[in-house]
Design a protein around this motif. Structure first.
Motif, PDB file in Angstrom:
ATOM      1  N   ASP A 154      -8.258   2.079   7.020  1.00  0.00           N
ATOM      2  CA  ASP A 154      -8.487   1.988   5.576  1.00  0.00           C
ATOM      3  C   ASP A 154      -7.212   1.583   4.837  1.00  0.00           C
ATOM      4  OD1 ASP A 154      -7.642   4.629   6.496  1.00  0.00           O
ATOM      5  OD2 ASP A 154      -7.717   5.232   4.385  1.00  0.00           O
ATOM      6  N   LEU A 155      -6.064   1.689   5.503  1.00  0.00           N
ATOM      7  CA  LEU A 155      -4.792   1.321   4.877  1.00  0.00           C
ATOM      8  C   LEU A 155      -4.437  -0.150   5.054  1.00  0.00           C
ATOM      9  CD1 LEU A 155      -2.647   4.415   5.895  1.00  0.00           C
ATOM     10  CD2 LEU A 155      -3.747   3.963   3.698  1.00  0.00           C
ATOM     11  N   THR A 173      -4.111  -2.165   1.943  1.00  0.00           N
ATOM     12  CA  THR A 173      -2.916  -1.761   1.212  1.00  0.00           C
ATOM     13  C   THR A 173      -1.686  -2.491   1.740  1.00  0.00           C
ATOM     14  OG1 THR A 173      -3.900   0.415   0.881  1.00  0.00           O
ATOM     15  CG2 THR A 173      -1.550   0.233   0.490  1.00  0.00           C
ATOM     16  N   LEU A 213      -1.933  -6.022   0.407  1.00  0.00           N
ATOM     17  CA  LEU A 213      -1.634  -6.061  -1.027  1.00  0.00           C
ATOM     18  C   LEU A 213      -0.136  -5.882  -1.284  1.00  0.00           C
ATOM     19  CD1 LEU A 213      -4.670  -4.119  -2.498  1.00  0.00           C
ATOM     20  CD2 LEU A 213      -4.126  -6.538  -2.795  1.00  0.00           C
ATOM     21  N   GLY A 214       0.527  -5.088  -0.459  1.00  0.00           N
ATOM     22  CA  GLY A 214       1.973  -4.943  -0.571  1.00  0.00           C
ATOM     23  C   GLY A 214       2.696  -6.250  -0.280  1.00  0.00           C
ATOM     24  N   GLU A 273       2.153  -8.511  -3.252  1.00  0.00           N
ATOM     25  CA  GLU A 273       3.014  -8.107  -4.363  1.00  0.00           C
ATOM     26  C   GLU A 273       4.446  -8.594  -4.140  1.00  0.00           C
ATOM     27  OE1 GLU A 273       4.741  -3.988  -6.269  1.00  0.00           O
ATOM     28  OE2 GLU A 273       2.723  -3.993  -5.407  1.00  0.00           O
TER      29      GLU A 273
END
Length: 79
Positions: A32-33, A36, A39-40, A43
């Motif tokens: 589930d990470l 993330t 997305l990091g 970013e």
């Protein structure tokens, strides 16, 4: 030629680090990470637009993990 080799080395290093992080996330069964992590990365790319020239990038391949649609502006959701 030296600039190309430096870029190649930096790219390989980044790919290695990303692979290690995704492998660790997978090993601890926290898939589930994965979004993330992606997305990091996105970013980080957005914060340094002059450092990373991604104009030639037409397609992003993500093996074994689902990257968020935000990673590719032309992405189409498959039902």
């Amino acid at each position: 030629m030296p600039a190309f080799l430096l870029s190649l080395r930096e790219g390989l290093e980044a790919a290695l680090i990303i692979g290690i992080v995704l492998g660790a996330v997978n090993k601890i069964r926290r898939t589930d990470l994965v979004p993330t992590v992606w997305l990091g990365i996105l970013e980080q790319l957005d914060q340094n637009p002059k450092k990373w020239d991604l104009k030639a990038l037409h397609t992003m391949l993500v093996g074994g993990a689902a990257a968020p649609l935000a990673m590719n502006a032309d992405a189409v959701a498959v039902p």
